[in-house]
Scaffold this motif. Structure first.
Motif, PDB file in Angstrom:
ATOM      1  N   GLN A  75      -2.804  29.032 -22.632  1.00  0.00           N
ATOM      2  CA  GLN A  75      -2.420  30.623 -22.916  1.00  0.00           C
ATOM      3  C   GLN A  75      -3.624  31.344 -23.251  1.00  0.00           C
ATOM      4  OE1 GLN A  75       1.117  30.429 -25.510  1.00  0.00           O
ATOM      5  NE2 GLN A  75       2.511  29.867 -23.747  1.00  0.00           N
ATOM      6  N   ALA A  76      -4.312  30.691 -24.144  1.00  0.00           N
ATOM      7  CA  ALA A  76      -5.610  31.311 -25.038  1.00  0.00           C
ATOM      8  C   ALA A  76      -6.951  31.499 -23.851  1.00  0.00           C
ATOM      9  CB  ALA A  76      -6.021  30.543 -26.018  1.00  0.00           C
ATOM     10  N   ASP A  77      -6.905  30.373 -22.840  1.00  0.00           N
ATOM     11  CA  ASP A  77      -7.886  30.460 -21.683  1.00  0.00           C
ATOM     12  C   ASP A  77      -7.369  31.546 -20.743  1.00  0.00           C
ATOM     13  OD1 ASP A  77      -9.435  28.705 -23.167  1.00  0.00           O
ATOM     14  OD2 ASP A  77      -8.700  27.142 -22.214  1.00  0.00           O
ATOM     15  N   TYR A  78      -6.041  31.424 -20.434  1.00  0.00           N
ATOM     16  CA  TYR A  78      -5.647  32.467 -19.362  1.00  0.00           C
ATOM     17  C   TYR A  78      -4.743  33.496 -19.788  1.00  0.00           C
ATOM     18  CZ  TYR A  78      -7.542  28.495 -16.735  1.00  0.00           C
ATOM     19  OH  TYR A  78      -8.599  27.566 -16.147  1.00  0.00           O
ATOM     20  N   PRO A  79      -5.232  34.487 -20.683  1.00  0.00           N
ATOM     21  CA  PRO A  79      -4.266  35.418 -21.040  1.00  0.00           C
ATOM     22  C   PRO A  79      -3.617  36.479 -20.092  1.00  0.00           C
ATOM     23  CG  PRO A  79      -6.480  35.902 -21.848  1.00  0.00           C
ATOM     24  CD  PRO A  79      -6.461  34.490 -21.238  1.00  0.00           C
ATOM     25  N   VAL A  80      -4.496  36.855 -19.169  1.00  0.00           N
ATOM     26  CA  VAL A  80      -3.994  37.783 -18.151  1.00  0.00           C
ATOM     27  C   VAL A  80      -3.173  36.982 -17.055  1.00  0.00           C
ATOM     28  CG1 VAL A  80      -4.438  39.392 -16.469  1.00  0.00           C
ATOM     29  CG2 VAL A  80      -5.687  39.550 -18.700  1.00  0.00           C
ATOM     30  N   LEU A  81      -3.486  36.005 -16.988  1.00  0.00           N
ATOM     31  CA  LEU A  81      -2.765  34.941 -15.920  1.00  0.00           C
ATOM     32  C   LEU A  81      -1.187  35.120 -16.319  1.00  0.00           C
ATOM     33  CD1 LEU A  81      -2.506  33.360 -13.276  1.00  0.00           C
ATOM     34  CD2 LEU A  81      -3.369  31.437 -14.519  1.00  0.00           C
ATOM     35  N   ARG A  82      -1.203  34.681 -17.592  1.00  0.00           N
ATOM     36  CA  ARG A  82       0.209  34.537 -18.280  1.00  0.00           C
ATOM     37  C   ARG A  82       0.984  35.872 -18.155  1.00  0.00           C
ATOM     38  NH1 ARG A  82       2.774  36.234 -22.527  1.00  0.00           N
ATOM     39  NH2 ARG A  82       0.984  37.346 -23.213  1.00  0.00           N
ATOM     40  N   GLY A 113     -10.151  23.451 -17.351  1.00  0.00           N
ATOM     41  CA  GLY A 113     -11.281  23.561 -16.241  1.00  0.00           C
ATOM     42  C   GLY A 113     -10.433  23.348 -14.803  1.00  0.00           C
ATOM     43  N   GLY A 114      -9.673  22.651 -14.568  1.00  0.00           N
ATOM     44  CA  GLY A 114      -9.275  22.346 -13.094  1.00  0.00           C
ATOM     45  C   GLY A 114      -7.439  23.137 -12.925  1.00  0.00           C
ATOM     46  N   PHE A 115      -7.273  24.033 -13.671  1.00  0.00           N
ATOM     47  CA  PHE A 115      -5.998  24.924 -13.696  1.00  0.00           C
ATOM     48  C   PHE A 115      -5.968  25.516 -12.387  1.00  0.00           C
ATOM     49  CE2 PHE A 115      -2.763  27.735 -15.455  1.00  0.00           C
ATOM     50  CZ  PHE A 115      -1.671  26.863 -15.329  1.00  0.00           C
ATOM     51  N   ALA A 116      -6.947  26.432 -12.004  1.00  0.00           N
ATOM     52  CA  ALA A 116      -7.160  27.179 -10.912  1.00  0.00           C
ATOM     53  C   ALA A 116      -6.766  26.301  -9.825  1.00  0.00           C
ATOM     54  CB  ALA A 116      -8.193  27.923 -10.820  1.00  0.00           C
ATOM     55  N   LEU A 139      -6.993  35.111  -9.960  1.00  0.00           N
ATOM     56  CA  LEU A 139      -7.129  35.380 -11.234  1.00  0.00           C
ATOM     57  C   LEU A 139      -7.617  34.337 -12.303  1.00  0.00           C
ATOM     58  CD1 LEU A 139      -6.698  37.785 -13.261  1.00  0.00           C
ATOM     59  CD2 LEU A 139      -4.270  37.213 -13.159  1.00  0.00           C
ATOM     60  N   ALA A 140      -6.766  32.979 -12.096  1.00  0.00           N
ATOM     61  CA  ALA A 140      -7.188  31.906 -12.887  1.00  0.00           C
ATOM     62  C   ALA A 140      -8.621  31.686 -12.767  1.00  0.00           C
ATOM     63  CB  ALA A 140      -6.396  30.684 -12.432  1.00  0.00           C
ATOM     64  N   ARG A 141      -9.206  31.810 -11.356  1.00  0.00           N
ATOM     65  CA  ARG A 141     -10.586  31.284 -11.338  1.00  0.00           C
ATOM     66  C   ARG A 141     -11.551  32.719 -12.024  1.00  0.00           C
ATOM     67  NH1 ARG A 141     -10.696  27.546  -7.484  1.00  0.00           N
ATOM     68  NH2 ARG A 141      -9.470  27.337  -5.980  1.00  0.00           N
ATOM     69  N   LEU A 142     -10.905  33.789 -12.161  1.00  0.00           N
ATOM     70  CA  LEU A 142     -11.810  34.726 -12.813  1.00  0.00           C
ATOM     71  C   LEU A 142     -11.886  34.273 -14.439  1.00  0.00           C
ATOM     72  CD1 LEU A 142     -13.099  37.637 -12.767  1.00  0.00           C
ATOM     73  CD2 LEU A 142     -11.020  38.720 -13.243  1.00  0.00           C
ATOM     74  N   GLU A 143     -10.677  34.079 -15.019  1.00  0.00           N
ATOM     75  CA  GLU A 143     -10.501  33.709 -16.259  1.00  0.00           C
ATOM     76  C   GLU A 143     -11.307  32.573 -16.713  1.00  0.00           C
ATOM     77  OE1 GLU A 143      -7.356  36.139 -18.506  1.00  0.00           O
ATOM     78  OE2 GLU A 143      -6.059  34.536 -17.208  1.00  0.00           O
ATOM     79  N   ARG A 144     -11.265  31.646 -15.706  1.00  0.00           N
ATOM     80  CA  ARG A 144     -11.974  30.301 -16.319  1.00  0.00           C
ATOM     81  C   ARG A 144     -13.784  30.745 -15.999  1.00  0.00           C
ATOM     82  NH1 ARG A 144     -12.204  26.010 -19.126  1.00  0.00           N
ATOM     83  NH2 ARG A 144     -13.943  24.532 -18.482  1.00  0.00           N
ATOM     84  N   ALA A 145     -14.053  31.577 -15.061  1.00  0.00           N
ATOM     85  CA  ALA A 145     -15.393  31.871 -15.016  1.00  0.00           C
ATOM     86  C   ALA A 145     -15.703  32.577 -16.443  1.00  0.00           C
ATOM     87  CB  ALA A 145     -15.991  32.655 -13.830  1.00  0.00           C
ATOM     88  N   ARG A 146     -15.068  33.618 -16.882  1.00  0.00           N
ATOM     89  CA  ARG A 146     -15.251  34.086 -18.080  1.00  0.00           C
ATOM     90  C   ARG A 146     -15.243  33.217 -19.198  1.00  0.00           C
ATOM     91  NH1 ARG A 146     -14.384  39.726 -19.041  1.00  0.00           N
ATOM     92  NH2 ARG A 146     -13.713  39.006 -21.089  1.00  0.00           N
ATOM     93  N   ARG A 184     -21.976  33.765 -13.620  1.00  0.00           N
ATOM     94  CA  ARG A 184     -20.988  33.265 -12.721  1.00  0.00           C
ATOM     95  C   ARG A 184     -20.654  34.078 -11.617  1.00  0.00           C
ATOM     96  NH1 ARG A 184     -22.545  29.607 -15.459  1.00  0.00           N
ATOM     97  NH2 ARG A 184     -21.413  27.863 -16.640  1.00  0.00           N
ATOM     98  N   LEU A 185     -20.680  33.361 -10.440  1.00  0.00           N
ATOM     99  CA  LEU A 185     -20.498  34.487  -9.263  1.00  0.00           C
ATOM    100  C   LEU A 185     -19.272  33.856  -8.564  1.00  0.00           C
ATOM    101  CD1 LEU A 185     -24.057  34.049  -7.718  1.00  0.00           C
ATOM    102  CD2 LEU A 185     -23.414  35.887  -9.391  1.00  0.00           C
TER     103      LEU A 185
END
Length: 289
Positions: A75-82, A113-116, A139-146, A184-185
């Motif tokens: 939840q902390a790693d993916y706040p907007v996805l949640r 790391g593999g959630f997306a 969205l998950a890929r974006l938040e992981r890249a952040r 990250r691109l």
């Protein structure tokens, strides 16, 4: 070697640890986990845990607490996805992910790391709903890249880069330029930068509308210990990708021109105007790695 309450020798510590890990992370919950642990490691629940005042051993307390801690990390790693998925749906996929990919790292940073990829694989053949289902994955890929940009080595301790002049570029008298290690691109199907900023600040019941599908190119970097996101033009994305692969500036221009269908000289001229902004945004730096 650990001993039971009556003093009998018990299993080695490594076997007990393996039993606990299987019991607490197996898909299907604690009952299924205890069964699998017994089958795999040759120990029953009664041999591992003491009974609580004659009742069953409270394995579920350990298991529920362990999984809940991992869910909180996701939840902390993916706040907007949640927010986009909602608490119940996010928890459903997060719990399935934890069961399928139990933590095997000493740091919980590696957990998500593999959630997306897990979300993408869970969709299967999406058919007509492909665009709708692709949105949370990206969205998950974006938040992981952040998260990765925040943890990777940055440019905070480097001196400001010395930007080359157009004449230096033409003569080849320039330093080596590199993609920042914290950059990250992402090539996405939705324009997510503005949406993420708005959604991150919004209450759960006041989320902005999902943007329409449209190709978007995003660069994420860290500057002065703060994460920054910006949308790129396609040629800028190709330029930075080439730079990340070790290409020279002239080679970057050639690759970006080939991808965008523009003349290399035109791309090179635009790049020389854009390079100072890319350096100021913490995307590139000059000198040795």
């Amino acid at each position: 070697m650990p001993r039971s309450a009556d003093g009998d020798a018990r299993a080695p510590l490594a076997q007990l640890q393996a039993w606990f890990l299987t019991a607490m992370t197996a898909p299907g919950g604690v009952a299924r986990g205890a069964q699998l642990a017994s089958e795999r490691h040759g120990l029953t629940q009664e041999q591992v845990l003491k009974r609580a005042r004659g009742g069953p051993a409270p394995l579920h307390i350990h298991a529920d607490g362990y999984v809940q801690r991992l869910l909180e990390c996701l939840q902390a790693d993916y706040p907007v996805l949640r927010k986009v998925m909602g608490d119940e749906l996010f928890a459903f996929f997060a719990r399935a992910y934890v069961w399928r990919h139990p933590s095997a790292s000493p740091t919980l940073y590696d957990l998500g790391g593999g959630f997306a990829d897990f979300l993408a694989a869970s969709q299967g053949a999406a058919g007509a709903q492909g665009t709708v289902l692709r949105f949370p994955v990206e969205l998950a890929r974006l938040e992981r890249a952040r998260s990765e940009a925040g943890r990777a080595p940055g440019l905070e301790k480097r001196a400001p880069p010395i930007l080359p002049s157009g004449l230096d570029l033409l003569l080849g008298n320039i330093q080596t330029w590199r993609l920042a290690p914290c950059a990250r691109l992402l090539a996405l199907s939705f324009p997510l930068c503005a949406f993420w900023q708005q959604a991150q600040a919004a209450a759960d019941d006041a989320m902005p509308a999902q943007p329409e599908a449209s190709p978007a190119y995003v660069a994420i970097s860290r500057l002065h210990y703060r994460i920054a996101m910006q949308e790129l033009q396609p040629w800028q994305f190709d330029w930075l990708q080439a730079l990340g692969g070790g290409a020279t500036l002239a080679q970057c221009a050639q690759q970006a021109a080939q991808s965008s269908g523009r003349a290399p000289d035109e791309v090179l001229a635009d790049a020389m105007l854009w390079l100072p902004m890319a350096a100021a945004a913490g995307l590139v730096f000059s000198g040795e790695a």
